[in-house]
Design a protein around this motif. Sequence first.
Motif, short mmCIF file in Angstrom:
data_model
loop_
_atom_site.label_atom_id
_atom_site.label_comp_id
_atom_site.label_asym_id
_atom_site.label_seq_id
_atom_site.Cartn_x
_atom_site.Cartn_y
_atom_site.Cartn_z
N ASP A 168 -70.53 -36.71 10.67
CA ASP A 168 -69.99 -36.25 9.31
C ASP A 168 -70.14 -37.17 8.33
O ASP A 168 -70.09 -36.91 7.10
CB ASP A 168 -68.53 -35.48 9.35
N SER A 184 -74.64 -35.01 1.05
CA SER A 184 -73.80 -33.91 0.11
C SER A 184 -73.48 -34.62 -1.43
O SER A 184 -73.96 -33.86 -2.35
CB SER A 184 -72.50 -33.57 0.52
N ALA A 217 -75.10 -33.51 -4.80
CA ALA A 217 -74.47 -33.24 -6.02
C ALA A 217 -74.81 -33.99 -7.02
O ALA A 217 -74.70 -33.22 -8.29
CB ALA A 217 -72.95 -33.28 -5.55
N TYR A 245 -62.14 -27.43 6.96
CA TYR A 245 -62.12 -28.39 8.01
C TYR A 245 -61.38 -29.91 7.78
O TYR A 245 -61.68 -30.55 7.12
CB TYR A 245 -63.63 -28.95 8.68
N THR A 304 -61.72 -33.21 10.45
CA THR A 304 -62.73 -33.87 10.10
C THR A 304 -62.84 -34.60 8.75
O THR A 304 -63.76 -34.85 7.97
CB THR A 304 -64.19 -33.38 10.41
N THR A 305 -61.65 -34.26 7.89
CA THR A 305 -61.41 -34.75 6.77
C THR A 305 -61.84 -34.08 5.49
O THR A 305 -62.61 -34.60 4.38
CB THR A 305 -61.60 -36.36 6.53
N GLN A 316 -64.33 -30.62 5.18
CA GLN A 316 -65.75 -29.93 4.77
C GLN A 316 -65.38 -28.51 4.64
O GLN A 316 -64.78 -27.76 5.28
CB GLN A 316 -66.62 -30.34 5.84
N ILE A 317 -66.44 -27.58 4.09
CA ILE A 317 -66.17 -26.33 3.89
C ILE A 317 -66.23 -25.61 5.32
O ILE A 317 -66.89 -26.08 6.23
CB ILE A 317 -67.34 -25.60 3.23
N LYS A 373 -66.02 -32.18 0.52
CA LYS A 373 -66.79 -33.43 0.82
C LYS A 373 -68.36 -32.90 1.18
O LYS A 373 -69.28 -33.79 0.95
CB LYS A 373 -66.33 -34.34 1.78
N SER A 374 -68.52 -31.86 1.85
CA SER A 374 -69.51 -31.21 1.90
C SER A 374 -70.30 -30.43 1.17
O SER A 374 -71.45 -30.36 1.13
CB SER A 374 -69.67 -30.47 3.47
N THR A 375 -69.59 -29.98 0.11
CA THR A 375 -70.20 -29.23 -0.79
C THR A 375 -69.65 -29.74 -2.18
O THR A 375 -68.84 -29.11 -3.12
CB THR A 375 -69.71 -27.86 -0.87
N PRO A 376 -69.97 -31.11 -2.64
CA PRO A 376 -69.39 -31.58 -3.99
C PRO A 376 -70.06 -30.81 -5.23
O PRO A 376 -69.37 -30.59 -6.40
CB PRO A 376 -69.87 -32.89 -3.95
N PHE A 377 -71.14 -30.01 -4.97
CA PHE A 377 -71.71 -29.06 -5.78
C PHE A 377 -70.88 -27.75 -5.92
O PHE A 377 -71.63 -27.00 -6.43
CB PHE A 377 -73.25 -28.91 -5.42
#
Lengths: 407, 294
Positions: free
Chosen positions: A44, A51, A55, B129, B132-133, B135-136, B147-151
């Motif tokens: 991860d 990611s 962004a 999630y 795992t700190t 994520q979507i 964190k996995s979708t900052p956008f």
Amino acid sequence: MATVTTKLYQEPKEELISGSEAIGIACALADVDVITAYPIRPYDTVMQYVSRLKADGAFDFDYIIAESEHSQFEIVKHASSVGARTFTGSSGVGWFYAFEAITVTAGLRMPVVAMVGNRALDDPGAFGVEHNDAMAVRDLGWHLYWVATAQEALDMALIAYKVAEDPRVLLPFALSCDGSFLTHSQAIVQVPSQDQVDKFLPAYNRGSLQLHPDNPITVAPQANEDWLMEIRKQTDEAMRRTPAVIKEVYAEFKEVFGRGDDSPFIEQYMCEDADVILVGMGTLAMPTRVAVRRMRETGKKVGFLRVKFFRPFPTEELQEALKGAKGIAVIDRDYSYGSPGYGGVLFHELRSTMYPLDERPVMLNFIAGLGGREVMVSDVEEMVETTQKAIDTGKIDQETTWVAVRE
Amino acid sequence: MATTAINLTARDFKGKSDPDWCPGCGDFGVLNSIQRAVAELGFRPHEIMTVSGIGCSSNLPGYINTYGMHTLHGRSLPMATGVKMANHEMNVIVVGGDGDGYGIGGNHFTHTARRNTDLTYVVMNNQIYGLTTGQISPTSSIGMATKSTPFGNVEQPINPVTSAIMNGATFVARAYSGDVRHLSGIIQQAVRHKGFSIIDVFSPCVTFNLNNTHDFFKERIKKLEDEEHNISDWKTACEKAMLFGDTIYTGVFYEGERPSLEDVEPVLKTGGPLSFRELGLGKDEAHKIITGMM
């Protein structure tokens, strides 16, 4: 296909980054089109880094956060078949959950590049490094490379695309990165410029094998006893061709970037006149080198050999490098239950490598650092002592030793 | 249901280890609610089996004094189905998170509902999630930055309530972990219900989901039981479950009746739980079966 909206690195630059970030940057520089992810430690870390690049508008790619690792690997396999450059990865049992797709990726000759953030397999649940997860692809037609530093992670990711996508090869490439020690630890990395990378790495071109409405072909038809052996043989031939391609690509890499070792396959450290040569993979190179250096200072003729490519296995290079040694101490960060003589996977591969030689050195196996346990300098010194004793007495008391394990 | 001279309380269902959840985690409320529900139903620890997958919330079987299994990521429902088939008199409570249950284990969610296996499934839905700190997950709202979708998340979230109804679950509810009394009451109904019951519980992740907080839910939640709602009307149930704006409903959306997997499985019709049955196989008979297969 995706294009880099902002050139991330106009000029070469020195960065303090982790191994995972180095791979993320390599993906951006390689202008990867499709990346898939599913959260699992330590993979991860790459997932989050790319990611952020997306962004920030620094790296444009199709990003699919799949609902499982299986879907993750299915998506990149298919994207690869239509000509997209792809990246994915996982760790431990997540990598195993994707296995149906992983084996098919090699069978279909899709040059997917994947990062395996090495992690111990369950049970028990553990986050630390162990090599058994990545090892599982060793018989499937994947390239399998063990990275030791963040710099090597970046460099090898670029090399991986060029080798995997070569029309002579077309086989997927797994970059094995020790969880935590490599994925999370920061180091100074020389990041090349986009122009350098563009000069080195051409666009992915599947040619007549690309699925496209203008090129109607069938991918993955059913083939039974009528054709299956021929298909397997073709994959074998591709794997036999890849060492020459690796050498060629590595030489080009050194020319463009001005970095690289003598051999893309192995790294030798003070091996020349060594009586005892330690052999290992990944980040345990660091404590091992320190131990070797210290022992050399006391006059012991010790060396360390790091196996970088596990697939294709550098058989001839290893025979040449190890034939002069009296004893070999193989450090495995993995284990193969019930295997011949009960030992680690690297040990078995090496013993098989050394078998055809007329004079075979004494070979001992040390199982160390499983589940992320640290391999200490003193552990390595002990391995050498044990091996030296076997050389001196001509007798092996115990072939495989579990290092620093409570009884 | 157990009859016992000694009345157990929620405290008797406290496990030997303390939760490792973050302070303020919604999962504490869910754990309390389950402990309170099983105590109030008069169960004893050996009459309950708690099964989970992987994730923060899936650590729950370690914190409750019942039989327990902490299984593979996404696989709690098939494991629980096995438990129920082996001993269909056991009360099986399945727990886990939204990523575990609706993401990687989503296929099992569909098929367990279809089979109407008599399980109580409590999903701690934090829309992220967490282990795992951050994520979507399959229930993250569109636009949510992680964190996995900052956008911002671009994917439509799953609706667990409507999915469960459509797939054939016969008890479908939603609750909020901050309202232990309400949740505990629904868990009691779910455990009593014969068939697959699912409770989607908003259980805020106070560390990694700063959108769907306790305040977010407190401002929006309305209980179905506070207004007219016919729990046998699946169409209205789905309409109400689709609302996720200023009003978010909690309560029992739908309850129906149809045979559960144990009811239709011929082997279980007579003779009691499989795990208590004598195999009744002599040496000769066993040998005959084995030779027949060779």
